[in-house]
Design an enzyme around this catalytic site. Structure first.
Site, mmCIF file in Angstrom:
data_model
loop_
_atom_site.group_PDB
_atom_site.id
_atom_site.type_symbol
_atom_site.label_atom_id
_atom_site.label_comp_id
_atom_site.label_asym_id
_atom_site.label_seq_id
_atom_site.Cartn_x
_atom_site.Cartn_y
_atom_site.Cartn_z
ATOM 1 N N GLU A 154 0.837 -1.208 0.000
ATOM 2 C CA GLU A 154 0.000 0.000 0.000
ATOM 3 C C GLU A 154 0.870 1.257 0.000
ATOM 4 O OE1 GLU A 154 -3.093 -0.003 -0.491
ATOM 5 O OE2 GLU A 154 -3.935 -1.877 0.263
ATOM 6 N N ARG A 195 0.542 3.828 -3.187
ATOM 7 C CA ARG A 195 -0.090 5.129 -2.914
ATOM 8 C C ARG A 195 0.947 6.247 -2.736
ATOM 9 N NH1 ARG A 195 -5.805 3.761 0.032
ATOM 10 N NH2 ARG A 195 -5.774 1.542 -0.390
ATOM 11 N N GLU A 218 -12.186 -0.225 -10.062
ATOM 12 C CA GLU A 218 -11.791 -1.171 -11.111
ATOM 13 C C GLU A 218 -12.702 -1.169 -12.342
ATOM 14 O OE1 GLU A 218 -12.047 -1.956 -7.861
ATOM 15 O OE2 GLU A 218 -9.902 -2.026 -7.357
#
Ligand code: DMJ
Length: 618
Positions: free
Chosen positions: A246, A250, A513
């Protein structure tokens, strides 16, 4: 194997990545053992149920929240295997099963006609198309067979501005109620301390939003965020365990995008600073990193639930783009070496049926449980093979080869066609196909379509068809709900299709998505239906997720007045709104022949094709 046997653990523990069977014991010992197991199972189930309590996320932070997220990603099957053969048992009845078969057949027929009309490949080398300098305006090659847009300039501008206003609404509320924190609770109007980064004040929303603010021309907001990063962003004195994956997609991804777009070296330095904090996680015998690293001590470990101490495919497989680019702009090869070692190790492994299981033990180098998925725990590993090839401007032929081989097995085993002809991606658990598709898998429509455009092999046409088919299916899953927002996962049997049947699969947490695939398919085909579907999603977010304090996920997409989950996810800014904005923009905004999107939709420049690559110079 019966269901009850599946419910009981078959093994005591894992040793060297392989399950170790029970040893022979006395009868009394076996009984004691059985009672113990039942007790432990009940405890685990009760504990697992805790994660589904709405306020659990808000109450606990750090590792617990990471665990929570991964359990949600993996689905409840992590604790309880699916019953029977979901495709044929017809048992899982649900009110939403009553879909209109005729309407669906009509849709499929329309799709088949559309497919012929729109996705017919011209007889040219498609590999060149994406890389053509004229790609975005080229009517001679890749888009000459495509319908032209019916959207007038004014209409497009209106839709773009709607998305921009959504960004501003969410951002302004974050600034007002949670500035510097990771995420906002838009209903309670306070910090969301249960984000994947816990309660540490490391501005996940700011970092994830910056490049989207730039693209949308929200310059004051960008400057505000940029200055916060320059003056306040630090990982010092944090005792938390951070997710390597993550943090990479990010933070490192977000900083790298901003560096490429602006040339502001502050971002390059921040990306390097964060990457250095992650390096201790790579100290394993195989070079496969652990999932979590403690920022203060550097101690690293894996999630306790991940198959006997395994690392996760989608996590260690989603570092390549960022680490490689970071080496190229800093001149420090250490990052590149880390990801190349991962690549080499994984490439050398034997794969069951050519498929990559989701778990790999970083110490023994052995695969863990045989769970295979292009949804949670597997997804972006495959995405990064294709994108590493694109990012390298076609040089990384090992990535290309691994992608083509993996997709051959995926097409043989996981790509399924429903009774009415919908294409979907199933999961595989212990050699058994589970006819469920995660929302997370909906990125694969765009991935296959992009592969069809960039990789010139015998399967190229099939990639393109599967890409369009999967995207269609994800839209069908959205279309069947009352809110027109898709559920977290949807299932297929002879009796129903593309519908969430379990309470725990009916939520929508603002995930990107599906609109990501609309975006890619729009750029590659210029078929207006993708813009239409994107607009449906915009309207649905506005109607069901917008609150006075920003945008919230909802707990049940099949209910018009669903409860909100009170979380404004940082990826809503990084990904969902960025893709929606770009769908209603010209192709010249972040053109696909110059940029490749990381897994968090942070665009990275393509080597030798984009002057914003800014390679390190002595
Ligand atoms: C994002 O954080 C990334 O796209 C990640 O790869 C998986 N999905 C989430 C959002 O759904």
């Amino acid at each position: 194997m019966t269901n009850s046997t599946l419910l009981l653990p078959q093994y005591h523990k894992y040793l060297n990545g392989a399950p170790v069977p029970f040893s022979r014991r006395t009868r009394r010992n076996s009984e004691l053992c059985l009672v113990g197991l039942v007790f432990i199972s009940l405890t685990v189930i009760c504990f697992g149920a805790l994660f589904y309590l709405p306020e659990f996320k808000a109450t606990y932070s750090g590792t617990f929240n990471n665990v929570y997220k991964h359990i949600k990603k993996a689905g409840p099957e992590l604790l309880l295997p699916v019953r029977g053969n979901a495709r044929h048992d017809g048992v899982l009845e649900d009110p939403h099963v009553a879909w209109d078969k005729e309407a669906l057949s009509a849709k499929i027929e329309e799709y088949e006609t559309d497919k012929k009309k729109v996705l017919e490949r011209p007889d040219i080398d498609m590999t060149l198309n994406l890389y053509s300098d004229n790609y975005t305006t080229n009517s001679e090659t890749s888009i000459k067979h495509i319908e032209t847009s019916d959207y007038g300039d004014e209409d497009l501008k209106k839709k773009r501005n709607t998305v921009k206003a959504m960004m501003k609404h969410g951002w302004d509320n974050y600034v007002k109620y949670a500035w510097g924190k990771n995420e906002l609770k838009p209903v309670s109007k306070r910090e969301h301390s249960g984000s994947v980064f816990g309660s540490a004040s490391i501005g996940a929303t700011i970092v994830d939003s910056l490049d989207t603010l730039l693209i949308m021309g929200l310059n004051d907001e960008y400057q505000h965020g940029r200055d916060w990063v320059a003056n306040n962003f630090t990982l010092e004195n944090l005792k938390v365990d951070m997710s390597v994956f993550e943090t990479n997609i990010r933070y490192i991804g977000g900083f790298l995008s901003c560096y490429a777009m602006t040339g502001d070296t502050m971002f390059r330095d921040k990306a390097e600073y964060v990457a250095n904090k992650l390096l201790p996680a790579f100290q394993t015998p195989t070079g496969i990193p652990y999932s979590l690293v403690n920022l203060k001590t550097g101690n690293s470990k894996n999630y306790f639930w991940a198959s006997g101490g395994s690392s996760i495919l989608s996590e260690f497989g989603t570092l390549h783009l960022e680490f490689l680019y970071l080496s190229d702009i800093t001149g420090n090869n250490i990052y590149k070496e880390k990801v190349e070692r991962i690549r080499q190790f994984v490439k050398g492994l034997e794969k069951p049926n050519g498929l990559y299981p989701n778990f790999l033990n970083p110490v023994t180098g052995k695969w863990g449980q045989r769970h295979i998925s292009l949804g949670g725990l597997g997804d972006s590993f495959y995405e990064y093979l294709l994108k590493a090839y694109i990012q390298s401007n076609g040089e990384d032929i090992i990535a290309r080869e691994m992608f083509v081989d993996a997709m051959a097995s995926v097409m043989d085993n996981l790509v399924q066609t429903s009774v009415s002809g919908l294409k979907y991606l199933a999961d595989m658990r212990f050699e058994r196909i589970e006819h469920k598709m995660d929302h997370l898998s909906c990125f694969a429509g765009g991935m296959f379509a992009l592969a069809g455009e960039t990789i010139n092999v015998d399967s190229s046409r099939r990639y393109t068809e599967i890409g369009a088919g999967l995207t269609e299916t994800c839209h069908v899953a959205y279309d069947k709900t009352a809110t027109k927002l898709g559920p977290e996962a949807f299932r297929f049997t002879e009796n129903y299709e593309a519908i969430a049947v379990r309470g725990t699969e009916k939520y929508n947490i603002l995930r990107p998505e599906t609109v990501e695939s609309y975006f890619v398919l729009w750029r590659l085909t210029h078929n207006n239906k993708y813009r239409d579907w994107a607009w449906e999603a915009v309207q649905a977010f506005e109607k069901h997720c917008k609150v006075s304090g920003g945008y919230s996920g909802i707990k049940d997409v099949y209910q018009i007045d669903s409860l909100k989950d009170d979380v404004q996810q940082s990826y809503f800014f990084a990904e969902t709104l960025k893709y929606l904005y770009l769908i209603f923009s010209e192709d010249t905004v972040i053109p696909l022949d110059k940029w490749v999107f990381n897994s968090e939709a942070h665009p990275l420049p393509i080597k030798d094709r984009n002057t914003m690559y800014r390679p390190f110079k002595n």
